[in-house]
Structure formats: C-alpha cells, structure tokens
Design a protein around this motif. Sequence first.
Motif, PDB file in Angstrom:
ATOM      1  N   ARG A   1      -2.879  -6.659  -0.345  1.00 43.66           N
ATOM      2  CA  ARG A   1      -3.529  -7.971  -0.481  1.00 43.66           C
ATOM      3  C   ARG A   1      -3.498  -8.741   0.841  1.00 43.66           C
ATOM      4  N   PHE A   2      -2.346  -8.677   1.524  1.00 40.23           N
ATOM      5  CA  PHE A   2      -2.211  -9.380   2.803  1.00 40.23           C
ATOM      6  C   PHE A   2      -3.202  -8.837   3.826  1.00 40.23           C
ATOM      7  N   CYS A   3      -3.288  -7.513   3.947  1.00 39.41           N
ATOM      8  CA  CYS A   3      -4.182  -6.907   4.926  1.00 39.41           C
ATOM      9  C   CYS A   3      -5.652  -7.104   4.547  1.00 39.41           C
ATOM     10  N   SER A   4      -5.955  -7.040   3.263  1.00 40.47           N
ATOM     11  CA  SER A   4      -7.341  -7.229   2.825  1.00 40.47           C
ATOM     12  C   SER A   4      -7.820  -8.639   3.166  1.00 40.47           C
ATOM     13  N   ALA A   5      -6.942  -9.641   2.976  1.00 39.23           N
ATOM     14  CA  ALA A   5      -7.315 -11.017   3.293  1.00 39.23           C
ATOM     15  C   ALA A   5      -7.593 -11.196   4.776  1.00 39.23           C
ATOM     16  N   ALA A   6      -6.967 -10.367   5.617  1.00 32.33           N
ATOM     17  CA  ALA A   6      -7.143 -10.464   7.072  1.00 32.33           C
ATOM     18  C   ALA A   6      -8.076  -9.387   7.612  1.00 32.33           C
ATOM     19  N   ASN A   7      -8.773  -8.670   6.710  1.00 28.94           N
ATOM     20  CA  ASN A   7      -9.711  -7.601   7.112  1.00 28.94           C
ATOM     21  C   ASN A   7      -9.026  -6.520   7.961  1.00 28.94           C
ATOM     22  N   ILE A   8      -7.823  -6.140   7.565  1.00 32.18           N
ATOM     23  CA  ILE A   8      -7.071  -5.094   8.254  1.00 32.18           C
ATOM     24  C   ILE A   8      -7.090  -3.850   7.377  1.00 32.18           C
ATOM     25  N   SER A   9      -7.565  -2.742   7.928  1.00 38.83           N
ATOM     26  CA  SER A   9      -7.637  -1.496   7.162  1.00 38.83           C
ATOM     27  C   SER A   9      -6.295  -0.774   7.227  1.00 38.83           C
ATOM     28  N   PRO A  10      -6.050   0.198   6.320  1.00 41.13           N
ATOM     29  CA  PRO A  10      -4.801   0.978   6.379  1.00 41.13           C
ATOM     30  C   PRO A  10      -4.595   1.648   7.729  1.00 41.13           C
ATOM     31  N   ALA A  11      -5.676   2.113   8.365  1.00 42.71           N
ATOM     32  CA  ALA A  11      -5.548   2.796   9.654  1.00 42.71           C
ATOM     33  C   ALA A  11      -5.093   1.850  10.761  1.00 42.71           C
ATOM     34  N   GLU A  12      -5.218   0.533  10.547  1.00 43.90           N
ATOM     35  CA  GLU A  12      -4.856  -0.453  11.572  1.00 43.90           C
ATOM     36  C   GLU A  12      -3.451  -1.018  11.391  1.00 43.90           C
TER      37      GLU A  12
ATOM     38  N   VAL B   1      -9.027  -6.891  -2.952  1.00 41.45           N
ATOM     39  CA  VAL B   1      -8.481  -5.791  -2.160  1.00 41.45           C
ATOM     40  C   VAL B   1      -9.632  -4.951  -1.649  1.00 41.45           C
ATOM     41  N   SER B   2      -9.605  -4.664  -0.358  1.00 38.19           N
ATOM     42  CA  SER B   2     -10.714  -3.948   0.274  1.00 38.19           C
ATOM     43  C   SER B   2     -10.833  -2.520  -0.266  1.00 38.19           C
ATOM     44  N   PRO B   3     -12.043  -1.936  -0.188  1.00 35.03           N
ATOM     45  CA  PRO B   3     -12.239  -0.553  -0.683  1.00 35.03           C
ATOM     46  C   PRO B   3     -11.288   0.450  -0.042  1.00 35.03           C
ATOM     47  N   ALA B   4     -10.988   0.265   1.265  1.00 35.33           N
ATOM     48  CA  ALA B   4     -10.103   1.217   1.942  1.00 35.33           C
ATOM     49  C   ALA B   4      -8.705   1.195   1.323  1.00 35.33           C
ATOM     50  N   TRP B   5      -8.231   0.004   1.000  1.00 43.15           N
ATOM     51  CA  TRP B   5      -6.898  -0.098   0.378  1.00 43.15           C
ATOM     52  C   TRP B   5      -6.931   0.385  -1.069  1.00 43.15           C
ATOM     53  N   VAL B   6      -8.025   0.117  -1.779  1.00 50.27           N
ATOM     54  CA  VAL B   6      -8.157   0.618  -3.153  1.00 50.27           C
ATOM     55  C   VAL B   6      -8.108   2.133  -3.157  1.00 50.27           C
ATOM     56  N   SER B   7      -8.817   2.745  -2.217  1.00 47.75           N
ATOM     57  CA  SER B   7      -8.850   4.205  -2.126  1.00 47.75           C
ATOM     58  C   SER B   7      -7.466   4.767  -1.815  1.00 47.75           C
ATOM     59  N   LEU B   8      -6.764   4.113  -0.889  1.00 48.79           N
ATOM     60  CA  LEU B   8      -5.412   4.580  -0.538  1.00 48.79           C
ATOM     61  C   LEU B   8      -4.489   4.496  -1.745  1.00 48.79           C
ATOM     62  N   ARG B   9      -4.498   3.374  -2.451  1.00 49.15           N
ATOM     63  CA  ARG B   9      -3.581   3.181  -3.587  1.00 49.15           C
ATOM     64  C   ARG B   9      -3.921   4.125  -4.737  1.00 49.15           C
ATOM     65  N   GLU B  10      -5.208   4.388  -4.959  1.00 43.19           N
ATOM     66  CA  GLU B  10      -5.584   5.293  -6.054  1.00 43.19           C
ATOM     67  C   GLU B  10      -5.125   6.713  -5.795  1.00 43.19           C
ATOM     68  N   GLY B  11      -4.937   7.070  -4.532  1.00 42.24           N
ATOM     69  CA  GLY B  11      -4.513   8.426  -4.202  1.00 42.24           C
ATOM     70  C   GLY B  11      -3.010   8.617  -4.176  1.00 42.24           C
ATOM     71  N   LEU B  12      -2.257   7.566  -4.468  1.00 43.63           N
ATOM     72  CA  LEU B  12      -0.797   7.671  -4.431  1.00 43.63           C
ATOM     73  C   LEU B  12      -0.268   8.390  -5.660  1.00 43.63           C
ATOM     74  N   GLU B  13       0.936   8.944  -5.516  1.00 45.18           N
ATOM     75  CA  GLU B  13       1.503   9.801  -6.565  1.00 45.18           C
ATOM     76  C   GLU B  13       2.074   9.011  -7.737  1.00 45.18           C
ATOM     77  N   THR B  14       2.688   7.864  -7.467  1.00 48.04           N
ATOM     78  CA  THR B  14       3.421   7.157  -8.525  1.00 48.04           C
ATOM     79  C   THR B  14       3.016   5.689  -8.607  1.00 48.04           C
TER      80      THR B  14
ATOM     81  N   TYR C   1       2.736  -0.088  -6.661  1.00 46.99           N
ATOM     82  CA  TYR C   1       3.280  -1.444  -6.802  1.00 46.99           C
ATOM     83  C   TYR C   1       3.881  -1.923  -5.477  1.00 46.99           C
ATOM     84  N   THR C   2       4.616  -1.042  -4.802  1.00 50.86           N
ATOM     85  CA  THR C   2       5.296  -1.429  -3.567  1.00 50.86           C
ATOM     86  C   THR C   2       4.308  -1.825  -2.477  1.00 50.86           C
ATOM     87  N   LEU C   3       3.157  -1.150  -2.428  1.00 49.29           N
ATOM     88  CA  LEU C   3       2.173  -1.451  -1.389  1.00 49.29           C
ATOM     89  C   LEU C   3       1.196  -2.564  -1.792  1.00 49.29           C
ATOM     90  N   SER C   4       1.331  -3.089  -3.015  1.00 50.41           N
ATOM     91  CA  SER C   4       0.345  -4.063  -3.495  1.00 50.41           C
ATOM     92  C   SER C   4       0.349  -5.342  -2.648  1.00 50.41           C
TER      93      SER C   4
END
Length: 558
Positions: A131-142, A106-119, A124-127
């Motif tokens: 993984r799908f976006c990280s494999a395709a080099n897609i950041s959360p902003a994209e 999982v890319s650093p951008a996605w790790v950072s986003l998930r670590e900042g979530l409340e619950t 789990y829901t975004l996991s």
Amino acid sequence: MTIHDTTRDHVASLADLIELVEQNERLSASRRRDLISAITTTARLLNRNAAELPASAKELRERLSRIHPTQAGMTAKRFANIRSDLAAALKHTVTPPKPKGATIIVSPAWVSLREGLETDWQRYTLSRLARFCSAANISPAEVSDAIIEDFRKHLSDTHLAKNPDKIVKITRETWNGIVSRSGAELPMLTKPPSRRFITRPLSEYPKSFQDDLDAWLARLSSASMFDEDAPPKALRPTSLRNIKAGIRQFGHALVEEGRLPESLTTLADLIEINTYKLGLQHFVERNEGELSAGLSNMAGYLVAIAKHHLKISPQHLAQLRSIKSRLVVENDGLTEKNKRRLRQFEDEQNIHRLLGLPRRLWRKAEMAREPSSRDALLVLYAVTIEILLACPMRVGNLASLDIEKHLRWHGQGRDKRLAVVIPGTEVKNGQPIEVDLPKESVALFKAYLSDWRPLISKERGDALFPNKAGHARLPGHLSEEMKRAIFRETGIDMNIHLFRHIAGKLYLDQHPGEYETVRRLLGHRRLATTTSFYAPLENRRAVERYGEFVLSKRRAKR
C-alpha cells in the motif's frame, strides 16, 4: 481553518488536535465525539494535560506502550479502540484526509506479486509495504534500502499500535525470503548488523588453550576434602557455563584489542599484568566507563585461575587483586530495576491480580472447547505461580522439579496434601526446601498432572514442567515464558526471581523488622544478606507510619 490547510506546525499538542477535530465538518458529530474522547482518555491515561502532550505518533506510541489495559482498568479491546481512534485523529497532522470513500489502490505490479506468494502470512506481511509503495508509484522492482527506510519513517509517523522497527524487520526478512526462494528478479535488502555481542568460538584458539580451560573447569566440577585448593563443593553446571563464557569473552576482547588468537596458548597468557589490564579496559570502554557486576565476576574468574590453577607468586597475585578491587560494584541490596518492579506492589490491586492469577489461568484453559497444548501451558503457568507463591524458590530448582523425586503426597480424601521437598545438595546455598502447598492447591495439581500435562508432552518422563520432548524445560526458557504470561494477563512486569523479593516485601509490610522469618523463608545463610536486601524497603513504611502519627495528632487537635 479547514482540514485541508492543516500541517504538523499547526497541531503541536493534543489540545490543538481536539480543536482541529471539533472544526472538521467532514466528520459526523458522533465520529467527532469518539475521536475527542480517545484524545482526552489518552491524556488521562498518561496523567498529563492534553496541552502538554505532543501530537506525535512516535512519542505517544512510546508512552502508550508502557500502559497495560488491565493496569488502566479497561479491556484490551477498549484500549485498542482508543489507540485506533487516536491514530485516526493524528492522521490530520500528517496529511489531509482522503475524500469520503477513497482508498489506496494497490498497483497491478504489487497485486501480481502478492498473488504469486506461497502463504497468506507472506501476503499479509507485505500488505503494508504494498500500500505504501502503491501510493508513491513505486514498483516491486524499485524497492531498495532507501525505500524501506522511508517506509519505516512513515510507520513511525502514523502508527500507534505496532512497533515500526519490528514491522520493518519482519517485512525485510519476508521480502528477502521470497526473493531467495522464488528466484524472482527483485532486489535483496540489506540486513542490519546484529546488536548482539557475539564472541569467537574457542576452536579458534590453540588446542593447548582449550585443554587448559577444560582442565580448570573439570577441577571446579568436583570437590575433594583432601585437596586444599579444591572448591569446598562442586560447582553447578550453570556456574561452570558462566565461567567458561567469561573466559571466552575475555579472550575475544584481547583479540579485538590486537592480540592474535594463536598467541593465547594457555590460561597463563591471560593473567599477565598488561594483558589482564588490556582485556578489562576493553569492557570498561565498551560500557562507556560504567562498571558492572559481570565485569567484576570476570576479573574474579581470572584471579581464581591465577591462585589455584597457575600457582602464581604472591606479588603477582596481589597485583591482580588490586586491579580487581577497583572494579567492584557497590551493592547495597536490590538493583534499581528490582526496586522499580517491587513498587508495582504498592498497589494493592496488583497484589490481588498476582495472587488470583493461578485460578484465572486455570479457568481460562477450561473454557477451551477442544483443549490444546497451548491451553495446557496456561495450566502449567498456573501451577508454577502456585508453587512460587507458597515457596519462592530459584528458577533452577523450579525448572528441575521432578514428580517422583520432589513431590510428596500425604493424607487421605479431603485432607490430602502435597509437599515440595528439595534436598540441600540441589539448592544453591545448601539449604533444603520442604514446604506444604496450600490445601486449595491440590485440585489444581491433580488436574494438571492427569489432564493437562499429557497435552504438553506425550513422551514418558517425570519432569513436572516438561518440554515437547519430555525433558525438563530450561530455566531460562521457563523464566521468559512466565515473564511474558504474567505481563500479558496482569500488566505486571516481573520475572520468576522477583517472587522471592515479593515474599520478603509483603511479609515485612505486615511484620516490620522480622528479618529472621524472611531469612528462613528465603533460605539465606546470613541475616546480613536479608537485611541488606529488605531494610531499605522498610524506609517507605517508616515514613508512612510517621505521617500517620503526625496526621493523627493534627486531627486530634481539631
């Protein structure tokens, strides 16, 4: 052929997939056996040859979704393992396998986003999406609607255990919730339009229209022996709600066809011949020309209004009735859905599963170390089924059962019995219900009333099946709960009303032609009602008896 040059074109069927797995030297011998076993077991569960089944996750998921592990004679864990192994084998038809030990990072951008979530739920829901976006080099902003559609297609092509559309729906809702609450500079995703048919509220129509409808409903809610046009008996709240909903839907249809809401000033505006035709035609076209009982009922509501409320001329009334007569749906008894559901009980095992379900649910609840309201609901379902097996009443009567009003205890000690008594004034067809429950039901009811019911609601009240607030559970909610519980435990697809049809079927299977007993059991006023429902079911038994007769003659000749 090596695993690396495998594509979907090379693997058309499960038989091809078996050959592919056999040739995969990257897998251990035991792993190959497990995957091949899962493939062959899948073919057996689907009652098809492996060469006839497509190696497609989407098609196999749809077919496997119709199978319940209990019906397949296996545990839920065993069934889940088969699907998991089948999914692992199918991945070879989509992409080459990852080298041993490789994982998606999982890319650093996605790790950072998930670590900042409340619950944990959000993480789990975004996991999967991460993984799908990280494999395709897609950041959360994209992330965009197009990316979500690619994500859905990926799930559809690779997942067997979950519904991809449901996963995407929950993922989209969770994403939008995170973006809106956190204020993060991330794109909002578009919510697909709802498929539900939602009508405009009555408040959008003139007050004179609303008042006219209220006056008609008030008239239907009370009966008078001195008013020839009054209903023979007051309609029940459910019937009144259905009529109100039907008129609201008809008005909505007219607006959809171009009428302005303010032009509908009274109910009389609905039964002008051209207006009547326009509204009904809207529903016929929406249903692609297929007629329904609901449409016929809607037309009937308007005819009743025209005759009893508006006192229109005989000629006008005859025209309305003529149009309505063309919308009547022929009904020779059970619907096709109920016929299909009843066929489940041609399997003797399903009969035993249903009959034994109350005790099974009760035992399951008692196994809890610290009983909770969830465990108490299992006993509530057990009591519900126990009542329906002894007395297959309608869901409205079932949901409104009152401990003080409808339950009668009699006898002493071991001979103590419990009866359910409902006066005819509370029953749809006016026929009273009075039945003694089986002697073995007494222990279940005592345990429910003393130990389990208080866990469902701490509020004082006499509803046999209360909600958290202590009020009687709504019929629709109770019916849906029961449908899910029965399917979850047995794999049988049925609702509460089907208990009535099951009672008729099971009795007639053992006592062919005894419709009068079934009529009394189900409280039908007319014998013709009973025969229209259940005579067709006896055709199968008649053919079976004839087949047994022919076979007996053939065996005798040998």
